[in-house]
Design a protein around this motif. Sequence first.
Motif, mmCIF file in Angstrom:
data_model
loop_
_atom_site.group_PDB
_atom_site.id
_atom_site.type_symbol
_atom_site.label_atom_id
_atom_site.label_comp_id
_atom_site.label_asym_id
_atom_site.label_seq_id
_atom_site.Cartn_x
_atom_site.Cartn_y
_atom_site.Cartn_z
ATOM 1 N N ALA A 110 0.441 -2.870 -10.132
ATOM 2 C CA ALA A 110 -0.025 -1.870 -9.175
ATOM 3 C C ALA A 110 -1.199 -1.113 -9.788
ATOM 4 C CB ALA A 110 1.095 -0.901 -8.796
ATOM 5 N N TYR A 111 -2.048 -0.574 -8.911
ATOM 6 C CA TYR A 111 -3.210 0.180 -9.379
ATOM 7 C C TYR A 111 -3.383 1.424 -8.521
ATOM 8 C CZ TYR A 111 -7.929 1.371 -10.892
ATOM 9 O OH TYR A 111 -9.021 2.020 -11.407
ATOM 10 N N GLY A 112 -3.531 2.579 -9.194
ATOM 11 C CA GLY A 112 -3.772 3.838 -8.493
ATOM 12 C C GLY A 112 -5.252 4.166 -8.517
ATOM 13 N N PHE A 113 -5.852 4.290 -7.356
ATOM 14 C CA PHE A 113 -7.286 4.547 -7.275
ATOM 15 C C PHE A 113 -7.616 6.009 -7.560
ATOM 16 C CE2 PHE A 113 -6.597 0.708 -4.868
ATOM 17 C CZ PHE A 113 -7.683 -0.082 -5.211
ATOM 18 N N GLY A 114 -6.583 6.879 -7.586
ATOM 19 C CA GLY A 114 -6.811 8.275 -7.912
ATOM 20 C C GLY A 114 -6.758 8.533 -9.400
ATOM 21 N N ASP A 115 -5.668 8.095 -10.052
ATOM 22 C CA ASP A 115 -5.554 8.282 -11.502
ATOM 23 C C ASP A 115 -6.213 7.151 -12.279
ATOM 24 O OD1 ASP A 115 -3.847 6.203 -11.013
ATOM 25 O OD2 ASP A 115 -2.067 7.154 -11.860
ATOM 26 N N LYS A 116 -6.647 6.098 -11.558
ATOM 27 C CA LYS A 116 -7.357 4.956 -12.161
ATOM 28 C C LYS A 116 -6.548 4.337 -13.298
ATOM 29 C CE LYS A 116 -11.878 6.908 -10.989
ATOM 30 N NZ LYS A 116 -11.912 6.161 -9.723
ATOM 31 N N GLN A 117 -5.274 4.100 -13.028
ATOM 32 C CA GLN A 117 -4.403 3.479 -14.018
ATOM 33 C C GLN A 117 -3.667 2.291 -13.413
ATOM 34 O OE1 GLN A 117 -1.887 5.722 -16.651
ATOM 35 N NE2 GLN A 117 -2.975 7.640 -16.230
ATOM 36 N N ALA B 167 -2.206 0.330 -4.594
ATOM 37 C CA ALA B 167 -2.018 -1.057 -4.153
ATOM 38 C C ALA B 167 -1.087 -1.757 -5.132
ATOM 39 C CB ALA B 167 -3.345 -1.788 -4.067
ATOM 40 N N ARG B 168 -0.180 -2.562 -4.600
ATOM 41 C CA ARG B 168 0.786 -3.254 -5.453
ATOM 42 C C ARG B 168 1.042 -4.659 -4.927
ATOM 43 N NH1 ARG B 168 7.000 -1.285 -6.187
ATOM 44 N NH2 ARG B 168 7.126 -2.121 -4.076
ATOM 45 N N TYR C 92 0.846 -1.192 0.000
ATOM 46 C CA TYR C 92 0.000 0.000 0.000
ATOM 47 C C TYR C 92 0.881 1.240 0.000
ATOM 48 C CZ TYR C 92 -2.828 3.870 1.692
ATOM 49 O OH TYR C 92 -3.423 5.088 1.834
ATOM 50 N N GLY C 93 0.447 2.253 -0.735
ATOM 51 C CA GLY C 93 1.147 3.523 -0.754
ATOM 52 C C GLY C 93 0.189 4.634 -1.120
ATOM 53 N N TYR C 94 0.642 5.855 -0.941
ATOM 54 C CA TYR C 94 -0.199 7.002 -1.278
ATOM 55 C C TYR C 94 0.671 8.148 -1.784
ATOM 56 C CZ TYR C 94 -3.310 11.002 -0.932
ATOM 57 O OH TYR C 94 -4.047 12.124 -1.223
ATOM 58 N N ASN C 95 0.202 8.799 -2.835
ATOM 59 C CA ASN C 95 0.799 10.050 -3.301
ATOM 60 C C ASN C 95 -0.299 10.874 -3.952
ATOM 61 O OD1 ASN C 95 0.962 9.644 -6.415
ATOM 62 N ND2 ASN C 95 1.813 7.747 -5.558
#
Length: 324
Positions: A128-135, A107-108, A97-100
């Motif tokens: 990995a998947y970014g829930f903010g940029d949805k990529q 999540a990775r 888990y990470g955040y930026n």
Amino acid sequence: YQRFEEKTTDSLSASIDTIISGSYQEVSDSAYFRSPQYWETHRLTPLNRSEIATYSAMDSLQNMRVFKAIMRTGGILGSGFVPVCKYFDLGPIFGLYGYNRTEGHRARLGIRTTDSLSMWFNLQAYAAYGFGDKQWKYFARTYFSFNHNSYYLYPKRGLSLTYKYDIHKPGDDFGFNSTTLFQSISGRKHFRHYYTEEASIEHVYEFDFNFSYLVGFKYKIQRPGGELYFNKTDYLSHVNTISLLNMSEAYISLRYAPFEKFYQGKKSRNRIRNPYPVLQLSYNVGQKIWGNHYNYHKLKFNYSQRIYLSVAGYLDVELEAGKV
């Protein structure tokens, strides 16, 4: 250069790191399947009663559940990977888990092969998947050993193929670092990033006399992300006048470290600092005919050395010169 067989079946010596200096040790494959009776027969110097008792105590310690649990937990915390079977490890656990500010919550999950699967082939990958940029982001690297040696062991001689798509911050050549749980909750917040898609091929060869070379080629595409903008006229307009950058280059790197020693672990190698210099010379070239946006040549020389000052301690010196 030494070639020998050594007992690695049920003793703590299987997990003890070794110190490599100049020549290296090669363990015959048959050594892992020899019986205790074989080693007793071929032992050059018989064990005395005290040494036999020590071996018995070590073997008994390894069979204790508490000791096994402590060693397993320490191994997971130290490497960041969880063994799921003898062939694969999952992790790193600190990067699950990470955040930026660009990706939001991230999540990775990654996987890597072990030496039990193959000594000449190694695979490392993650998604990995970014829930903010949805990529989705991904990474995969395969390594083929030319000397039937583990990816982690000296000397490394092989070919690697890498493909990745991930987010990076400017100036970070090794990957995006602020994706772990601990770094996400730290006070440093990065809000300028770029998305990188990269494919590369590399060949590395380490000689027995502390000299090595690395040759490779990579093709990379970078796109702005977060509050980073590719604009050559008015950056404050917050408009991307350049949608992407194409970068392709061939490179070669030479390294010489006389009398170098290092701790050789199962999954890592840590250099032991000594008073001798380390010399590195690299050359990179990019051309438009390869799809590059620019033509350039880059030559760089690096000199580093630790100077011991007796009771005053030591002084680390590093000099670098280059031309583009």
